[in-house]
Design an enzyme around this catalytic site. Structure first.
Site, PDB file in Angstrom:
ATOM      1  N   HIS A 142      -8.326  11.388 -18.237  1.00  0.00           N
ATOM      2  CA  HIS A 142      -7.895  10.126 -17.630  1.00  0.00           C
ATOM      3  C   HIS A 142      -7.931  10.226 -16.101  1.00  0.00           C
ATOM      4  CE1 HIS A 142      -4.562  12.787 -18.253  1.00  0.00           C
ATOM      5  NE2 HIS A 142      -3.673  12.005 -17.680  1.00  0.00           N
ATOM      6  N   PHE A 161       0.189  11.688 -10.707  1.00  0.00           N
ATOM      7  CA  PHE A 161       0.570  10.340 -11.146  1.00  0.00           C
ATOM      8  C   PHE A 161       1.994   9.982 -10.705  1.00  0.00           C
ATOM      9  CE2 PHE A 161       1.623   7.096 -14.395  1.00  0.00           C
ATOM     10  CZ  PHE A 161       0.547   6.238 -14.174  1.00  0.00           C
ATOM     11  N   ARG A 220     -11.867  22.933  -0.765  1.00  0.00           N
ATOM     12  CA  ARG A 220     -11.023  22.091   0.112  1.00  0.00           C
ATOM     13  C   ARG A 220      -9.608  22.641   0.255  1.00  0.00           C
ATOM     14  NH1 ARG A 220     -14.925  19.594  -2.260  1.00  0.00           N
ATOM     15  NH2 ARG A 220     -15.824  17.609  -1.593  1.00  0.00           N
TER      16      ARG A 220
END
Ligand code: INI
Length: 158
Positions: free
Chosen positions: A92, A61, A131
Site C-alpha cells: 500500500h 502513516f 539517501r
C-alpha cells in the site's frame, strides 16, 4: 543582477527556535540515520538539545496526526517529519506515501508552522540507503537545514 530587488530569505548564521522531529519506527534501521543526520545538523548550527524534541510513531502513516497536534499546540517553530516508505516492500505504498505527505501540507497551511517533509519515498531499499547517509547525502540533515532556514525566514517576514 538583482541589486535593486529586495530579496528576503532565511539564513543559517543565527539559527534559533524550537524544533520537533517526528520519526516513524518502521524501517528504523534506515530511519535512525536520518534522525542522527537531523540532530547533528541542528546541533552544529547551535541549536541546544533542550530545544530539540523527538517524538516517535509506529509508521509514516501516523506521522501527520502527531505533526498536526504539535503544530496546533504552537510549541515549536518548525517540525521535521522523518520516515522511509519503500515501494518494493510496501503493497500500500501509494496510500502510505501519499497520505503522509498530503497530511503534512494540510497541517502546514492550517497552522502556519513550517513542516519539513523528510519522509523518503523510494522504490528500493538501496535507494533509501543512498539517501540515509551514503552517496546521496543524508536527507535528515537536509530536512533540518530546511527547518532552520524556514524558521529564520518566518521571523524575517514577521
Ligand atoms: N510504514 C512506513 O513508515 N514505511 C513503510 O515502508 C511501511 N510499509 O512498508 O508498509 C509502513 N507501513 C506502516 C504504516 O505506516 C502504518 O504504521 C500502518 O499501516 C498502521 O497504520
Amino acid at each position: 543582477m538583482m541589486n535593486n530587488i529586495e530579496t528576503i530569505e532565511g539564513d543559517f548564521s543565527t539559527a534559533s527556535g524550537r524544533y520537533a522531529i517526528v520519526v516513524a519506527r518502521f524501517n528504523s534501521f534506515l530511519v535512525e540515520s536520518l534522525v542522527e543526520g537531523a540532530v547533528d545538523a541542528l546541533r552544529r548550527h547551535g541549536i541546544a538539545d533542550s530545544d530539540i524534541q523527538i517524538v516517535r510513531v509506529p509508521g509514516a502513516f501516523e506521522i501527520s496526526l502527531v505533526v498536526d497536534k504539535l503544530a496546533a499546540a504552537g510549541s515549536h517553530d518548525a517540525i521535521i517529519a522523518l520516515g522511509a516508505v519503500i515501494r518494493g516492500s510496501t503493497p500500500h505504498f501509494d496510500i502510505v506515501a501519499g497520505e503522509s505527505a498530503s497530511g503534512l501540507s494540510r497541517s502546514m497551511q492550517r497552522h502556519g508552522v513550517p513542516i519539513i517533509n523528510g519522509i523518503l519515498t523510494t522504490d528500493t531499499i538501496e535507494q533509501t540507503i543512498e539517501r540515509a547517509g551514503t552517496k546521496a547525502g543524508n536527507k535528515g540533515a537536509e530536512a533540518a537545514l530546511g527547518a532552520i532556514e524556514m524558521v529564520s525566514l518566518m521571523k524575517k517576514i514577521g
